[in-house]
Design a protein around this motif. Structure first.
Motif, PDB file in Angstrom:
ATOM      1  N   LEU A 177       1.233 -16.853 -12.521  1.00  0.00           N
ATOM      2  CA  LEU A 177       1.604 -17.009 -11.113  1.00  0.00           C
ATOM      3  C   LEU A 177       1.913 -15.658 -10.486  1.00  0.00           C
ATOM      4  CD1 LEU A 177       2.388 -18.730  -8.649  1.00  0.00           C
ATOM      5  CD2 LEU A 177       4.685 -18.946  -9.665  1.00  0.00           C
ATOM      6  N   ILE A 178       2.649 -14.818 -11.232  1.00  0.00           N
ATOM      7  CA  ILE A 178       2.959 -13.474 -10.735  1.00  0.00           C
ATOM      8  C   ILE A 178       1.677 -12.659 -10.566  1.00  0.00           C
ATOM      9  CG2 ILE A 178       4.151 -11.325 -11.258  1.00  0.00           C
ATOM     10  CD1 ILE A 178       6.228 -12.977 -12.799  1.00  0.00           C
ATOM     11  N   ALA A 179       0.786 -12.735 -11.545  1.00  0.00           N
ATOM     12  CA  ALA A 179      -0.465 -11.976 -11.479  1.00  0.00           C
ATOM     13  C   ALA A 179      -1.325 -12.417 -10.295  1.00  0.00           C
ATOM     14  CB  ALA A 179      -1.237 -12.136 -12.787  1.00  0.00           C
ATOM     15  N   THR A 180      -1.390 -13.719 -10.043  1.00  0.00           N
ATOM     16  CA  THR A 180      -2.173 -14.212  -8.906  1.00  0.00           C
ATOM     17  C   THR A 180      -1.608 -13.694  -7.596  1.00  0.00           C
ATOM     18  OG1 THR A 180      -2.688 -16.220 -10.161  1.00  0.00           O
ATOM     19  CG2 THR A 180      -3.057 -16.276  -7.790  1.00  0.00           C
ATOM     20  N   THR A 181      -0.272 -13.667  -7.500  1.00  0.00           N
ATOM     21  CA  THR A 181       0.363 -13.148  -6.281  1.00  0.00           C
ATOM     22  C   THR A 181       0.090 -11.664  -6.110  1.00  0.00           C
ATOM     23  OG1 THR A 181       2.117 -14.796  -6.547  1.00  0.00           O
ATOM     24  CG2 THR A 181       2.536 -12.980  -5.034  1.00  0.00           C
ATOM     25  N   LEU A 182       0.147 -10.914  -7.212  1.00  0.00           N
ATOM     26  CA  LEU A 182      -0.135  -9.478  -7.132  1.00  0.00           C
ATOM     27  C   LEU A 182      -1.573  -9.217  -6.712  1.00  0.00           C
ATOM     28  CD1 LEU A 182       1.704  -8.246 -10.358  1.00  0.00           C
ATOM     29  CD2 LEU A 182       2.307  -7.659  -8.004  1.00  0.00           C
ATOM     30  N   ILE A 183      -2.509  -9.978  -7.234  1.00  0.00           N
ATOM     31  CA  ILE A 183      -3.923  -9.793  -6.886  1.00  0.00           C
ATOM     32  C   ILE A 183      -4.151 -10.083  -5.405  1.00  0.00           C
ATOM     33  CG2 ILE A 183      -6.233 -10.762  -7.249  1.00  0.00           C
ATOM     34  CD1 ILE A 183      -5.544 -11.046 -10.197  1.00  0.00           C
ATOM     35  N   ASP A 184      -3.447 -11.074  -4.861  1.00  0.00           N
ATOM     36  CA  ASP A 184      -3.581 -11.374  -3.434  1.00  0.00           C
ATOM     37  C   ASP A 184      -3.070 -10.234  -2.564  1.00  0.00           C
ATOM     38  OD1 ASP A 184      -4.714 -13.805  -3.942  1.00  0.00           O
ATOM     39  OD2 ASP A 184      -2.831 -14.929  -3.827  1.00  0.00           O
ATOM     40  N   CYS A 185      -2.165  -9.414  -3.113  1.00  0.00           N
ATOM     41  CA  CYS A 185      -1.591  -8.307  -2.347  1.00  0.00           C
ATOM     42  C   CYS A 185      -2.380  -7.008  -2.499  1.00  0.00           C
ATOM     43  CB  CYS A 185      -0.143  -8.077  -2.766  1.00  0.00           C
ATOM     44  SG  CYS A 185       0.972  -9.457  -2.417  1.00  0.00           S
ATOM     45  N   ILE A 186      -3.482  -7.031  -3.233  1.00  0.00           N
ATOM     46  CA  ILE A 186      -4.309  -5.831  -3.403  1.00  0.00           C
ATOM     47  C   ILE A 186      -5.367  -5.801  -2.299  1.00  0.00           C
ATOM     48  CG2 ILE A 186      -5.985  -4.698  -4.921  1.00  0.00           C
ATOM     49  CD1 ILE A 186      -4.460  -5.791  -7.305  1.00  0.00           C
ATOM     50  N   ASN A 187      -5.450  -4.685  -1.580  1.00  0.00           N
ATOM     51  CA  ASN A 187      -6.387  -4.582  -0.457  1.00  0.00           C
ATOM     52  C   ASN A 187      -7.786  -4.230  -0.943  1.00  0.00           C
ATOM     53  OD1 ASN A 187      -6.322  -1.827  -1.045  1.00  0.00           O
ATOM     54  ND2 ASN A 187      -4.904  -1.349   0.605  1.00  0.00           N
ATOM     55  N   GLU A 188      -8.709  -4.085  -0.005  1.00  0.00           N
ATOM     56  CA  GLU A 188     -10.108  -3.830  -0.343  1.00  0.00           C
ATOM     57  C   GLU A 188     -10.309  -2.491  -1.030  1.00  0.00           C
ATOM     58  OE1 GLU A 188     -12.327  -4.187   3.215  1.00  0.00           O
ATOM     59  OE2 GLU A 188     -12.042  -6.359   3.413  1.00  0.00           O
ATOM     60  N   GLN A 189      -9.405  -1.535  -0.790  1.00  0.00           N
ATOM     61  CA  GLN A 189      -9.527  -0.228  -1.432  1.00  0.00           C
ATOM     62  C   GLN A 189      -9.009  -0.246  -2.863  1.00  0.00           C
ATOM     63  OE1 GLN A 189     -11.166   2.062   0.169  1.00  0.00           O
ATOM     64  NE2 GLN A 189     -11.292   0.808   2.014  1.00  0.00           N
ATOM     65  N   GLY A 190      -8.282  -1.321  -3.245  1.00  0.00           N
ATOM     66  CA  GLY A 190      -7.787  -1.432  -4.607  1.00  0.00           C
ATOM     67  C   GLY A 190      -6.317  -1.105  -4.762  1.00  0.00           C
ATOM     68  N   TYR A 191      -5.591  -0.893  -3.651  1.00  0.00           N
ATOM     69  CA  TYR A 191      -4.180  -0.536  -3.703  1.00  0.00           C
ATOM     70  C   TYR A 191      -3.300  -1.759  -3.447  1.00  0.00           C
ATOM     71  CZ  TYR A 191      -5.514   4.381  -3.685  1.00  0.00           C
ATOM     72  OH  TYR A 191      -6.048   5.607  -4.010  1.00  0.00           O
ATOM     73  N   LEU A 192      -2.106  -1.754  -4.049  1.00  0.00           N
ATOM     74  CA  LEU A 192      -1.125  -2.808  -3.840  1.00  0.00           C
ATOM     75  C   LEU A 192      -0.404  -2.541  -2.524  1.00  0.00           C
ATOM     76  CD1 LEU A 192       0.101  -5.318  -5.298  1.00  0.00           C
ATOM     77  CD2 LEU A 192       1.908  -3.795  -6.122  1.00  0.00           C
ATOM     78  N   PRO A 242     -12.101  -2.499 -11.816  1.00  0.00           N
ATOM     79  CA  PRO A 242     -12.362  -1.074 -12.063  1.00  0.00           C
ATOM     80  C   PRO A 242     -11.084  -0.291 -12.339  1.00  0.00           C
ATOM     81  CG  PRO A 242     -12.509  -1.541  -9.735  1.00  0.00           C
ATOM     82  CD  PRO A 242     -12.319  -2.868 -10.398  1.00  0.00           C
ATOM     83  N   ALA A 243     -11.235   0.835 -13.013  1.00  0.00           N
ATOM     84  CA  ALA A 243     -10.088   1.660 -13.389  1.00  0.00           C
ATOM     85  C   ALA A 243      -9.371   2.162 -12.145  1.00  0.00           C
ATOM     86  CB  ALA A 243     -10.557   2.841 -14.241  1.00  0.00           C
ATOM     87  N   GLY A 244      -8.039   2.122 -12.189  1.00  0.00           N
ATOM     88  CA  GLY A 244      -7.229   2.565 -11.062  1.00  0.00           C
ATOM     89  C   GLY A 244      -6.815   1.453 -10.133  1.00  0.00           C
ATOM     90  N   ILE A 245      -7.165   0.209 -10.464  1.00  0.00           N
ATOM     91  CA  ILE A 245      -6.864  -0.915  -9.581  1.00  0.00           C
ATOM     92  C   ILE A 245      -5.371  -1.227  -9.631  1.00  0.00           C
ATOM     93  CG2 ILE A 245      -7.107  -2.832 -11.211  1.00  0.00           C
ATOM     94  CD1 ILE A 245      -8.706  -2.617  -7.736  1.00  0.00           C
ATOM     95  N   GLY A 246      -4.819  -1.703  -8.523  1.00  0.00           N
ATOM     96  CA  GLY A 246      -3.425  -2.117  -8.467  1.00  0.00           C
ATOM     97  C   GLY A 246      -2.442  -0.975  -8.331  1.00  0.00           C
ATOM     98  N   ALA A 247      -2.893   0.224  -8.015  1.00  0.00           N
ATOM     99  CA  ALA A 247      -1.986   1.362  -7.858  1.00  0.00           C
ATOM    100  C   ALA A 247      -1.232   1.249  -6.537  1.00  0.00           C
ATOM    101  CB  ALA A 247      -2.766   2.670  -7.921  1.00  0.00           C
ATOM    102  N   ARG A 248      -0.061   1.884  -6.503  1.00  0.00           N
ATOM    103  CA  ARG A 248       0.753   1.842  -5.288  1.00  0.00           C
ATOM    104  C   ARG A 248       0.573   3.070  -4.414  1.00  0.00           C
ATOM    105  NH1 ARG A 248       5.693  -0.002  -9.039  1.00  0.00           N
ATOM    106  NH2 ARG A 248       4.260   1.036 -10.483  1.00  0.00           N
ATOM    107  N   ASP A 249      -0.014   4.119  -4.944  1.00  0.00           N
ATOM    108  CA  ASP A 249      -0.329   5.314  -4.156  1.00  0.00           C
ATOM    109  C   ASP A 249      -1.456   6.063  -4.847  1.00  0.00           C
ATOM    110  OD1 ASP A 249       0.895   6.647  -6.309  1.00  0.00           O
ATOM    111  OD2 ASP A 249       2.829   6.726  -5.290  1.00  0.00           O
ATOM    112  N   LEU A 250      -1.908   7.130  -4.227  1.00  0.00           N
ATOM    113  CA  LEU A 250      -3.037   7.897  -4.761  1.00  0.00           C
ATOM    114  C   LEU A 250      -2.698   8.525  -6.101  1.00  0.00           C
ATOM    115  CD1 LEU A 250      -5.857   9.106  -4.443  1.00  0.00           C
ATOM    116  CD2 LEU A 250      -4.834  10.978  -3.126  1.00  0.00           C
ATOM    117  N   ARG A 251      -1.473   9.036  -6.251  1.00  0.00           N
ATOM    118  CA  ARG A 251      -1.090   9.680  -7.509  1.00  0.00           C
ATOM    119  C   ARG A 251      -1.189   8.693  -8.671  1.00  0.00           C
ATOM    120  NH1 ARG A 251       2.856  11.843  -5.779  1.00  0.00           N
ATOM    121  NH2 ARG A 251       2.423  14.077  -5.945  1.00  0.00           N
TER     122      ARG A 251
END
Length: 504
Positions: free
Chosen positions: A165-180, A214-223
């Protein structure tokens, strides 16, 4: 004033249904036109598509009427039309074969290949595991959204119901660029308090998602995005530890391109720093963009331009222009003197079919006139490229073909020309002009091409500024202000000189 009757004479343009239909077909793209034609074929029984090889009895008077000019859209001349003859079968040969037909069928039909061959052929189309150029995501993710791609991976991961359930919610909060897009605390607050979900649980699940492709998905910032991609690289990757340190501690200095300060802070030489930066530049700052949710858009050229015997020839794309005609059999059922409802309906359908065919002919003729004038005017572009593009506005073509500018605008919208240099929209050949020192004119398209060429050949340690580019253009006799150079540079997607600086 008392009311009175006054008789006046005047001219007025009336938009008849036929004219409205011709204008509407004129502005349709090739794909939209094909859909419009299919709808007309489905709704009007008098219309039919003329296929290659169709042969009608010349003795049928309605067939002759259906093929007269104005009722047929053809893509070939009469001398190029091919005919098809159905192979004849005599009834005797069929009768002779009926008796022993079942006996002559073998129990196992022979095939021209084996299953092993089929399997090997299909498997050979896939690259080997050591093929560095193979990108599975880019070749298999067409038409799927980023969320669907992540949920598919989530379904393969062993996880408890709460974590899922947590993972599904997190995925819904990821935008088209791949950031949370949401913070972890906001995500925790969105759950039902009865579930008693803690911040630590959400962070643990986020780390699981950040291991997806893809690698880098779900990041909160560029760093974090770049660090996630660096952590997935093999430990033997050259300069990996230095790249992690640079991204973790000095990413803001790298963004300002202060390379001398970076070398002092990291205590490395210029050549070493260049290799570290090259490793970082190989990463994707927008990992979500690898998954395209939109379907590919195909461009069908309306006009084909080719060179033959030192002459440029213009012709319609016959593959994109369906051939329609009036159905001779149905047209023969129409009776002039009959005023019944059925006959009136068939007469109206016949008239609409002829109007539709004439509108298509008018569209093709107008498109050919405009395309021919464009090729005549931009012959230097076809010979030498963008730098030879001449200034051209709608008024020039409208005056040459004797039409209104609005008509030219409709013809050139979403219509494409196939040339030896590529496929271009007809609007691409129109551009404003800039005066030259010799009193001539230079098109904005040619200036953009020159700017692109100058930037490509610049010293990346000292990139050209807009003022410097304006000076180089002036040296070639083209008077362009610095603001105009900046506008053209931005339209080409070229960054300012401060952002183009590279460490060599």
């Amino acid at each position: 004033m008392k009311p009175s009757l006054v008789l006046k004479m005047g001219q007025q343009l009336t938009m008849t249904p036929q004219l409205q239909q011709a204008i509407r077909l004129l502005q349709l793209s090739t794909l939209d036109l094909q859909q419009e034609i299919q709808e007309a074929l489905d709704s009007n029984p008098m219309l039919e598509r003329e296929e290659d090889g169709d042969d009608f009895d010349s003795s049928d008077p309605m067939a002759e009427a259906a093929e007269r000019p104005g009722d047929t859209v053809t893509e070939k001349s009469s001398s190029q039309e091919s005919t098809y003859e159905e192979p004849s079968h005599s009834s005797d040969s069929l009768d002779d074969s009926d008796g022993d037909w079942g006996e002559r069928i073998p129990s196992e039909l022979p095939v021209d290949t084996a299953w092993e061959d089929i399997y090997q052929t299909s498997a050979s189309s896939l690259p080997s595991n050591d093929d560095d150029e193979w990108d599975f995501t880019s070749r298999t993710s067409s038409g799927i959204s980023l969320q669907s791609h992540l949920l598919w991976q989530l379904n393969l991961a062993p996880m408890s119901d709460t974590d899922r359930l947590i993972a599904t919610t997190l995925i819904d909060c990821i935008n088209e660029q791949g950031y949370l897009e949401e913070t972890l605390q906001e995500i925790v607050d969105s759950f039902d308090p009865e579930l008693e979900i803690e911040l630590d649980e959400v962070e643990v699940v986020l780390r699981r998602i950040q291991q997806f492709e893809p690698a880098g998905i779900g990041a909160r910032d560029l760093r974090e995005c770049l660090l996630l991609q660096l952590r997935q690289l093999p430990d033997r990757t050259p300069w990996l530890s230095e790249a992690k340190r640079l991204v973790s501690d000095y990413l803001d200095i790298l963004g300002s391109r202060d390379y001398s300060l970076l070398m002092r802070r990291m205590k490395i030489k210029e050549d070493d720093l260049r290799q570290v930066i090259e490793l970082i530049q190989s990463l994707n700052p927008r990992p979500g963009s690898q998954i395209e949710a939109s379907e590919p858009e195909y461009v069908v050229p309306d006009v084909i331009v080719r060179k033959h015997n030192d002459r440029w020839l213009v012709e319609l794309n016959q593959e994109a222009m369906p051939r329609l005609r009036v159905n001779a059999q149905y047209a023969g059922f129409v009776k002039r003197a009959d005023s019944s409802a059925d006959n009136t309906f068939m007469r109206n359908q016949l008239q609409e079919a002829r109007w539709f065919i004439k509108s298509l002919l008018s569209r093709n003729e107008t498109l050919m006139k405009v395309a021919t004038q464009i090729v005549e005017h931009q012959r230097a572009f076809l010979e030498h490229g963008d730098e030879a593009m001449k200034p051209l506005v709608l008024h020039d073509i409208a005056e040459a073909v004797g039409m209104h500018e609005s008509t030219i605008s409709r013809v050139t919208t979403q219509k494409y020309m196939h040339t030896p240099r590529g496929i271009y929209e007809l609007k691409y050949f129109f551009s404003s002009h800039v005066s030259t020192a010799e009193g001539g004119e230079c098109s904005s398209t040619a200036i953009r091409a020159i700017i692109k060429k100058l930037v490509a050949a610049e010293n990346q340690k000292k990139p050209l500024s807009d003022s410097k580019i304006a000076g180089l253009l002036e040296a070639q006799g083209i008077q362009v202000a610095r603001r105009t150079v900046a506008k053209y540079r931005e339209s080409l997607g070229i960054a300012p000189s401060s952002e183009r600086k590279r460490l060599l």
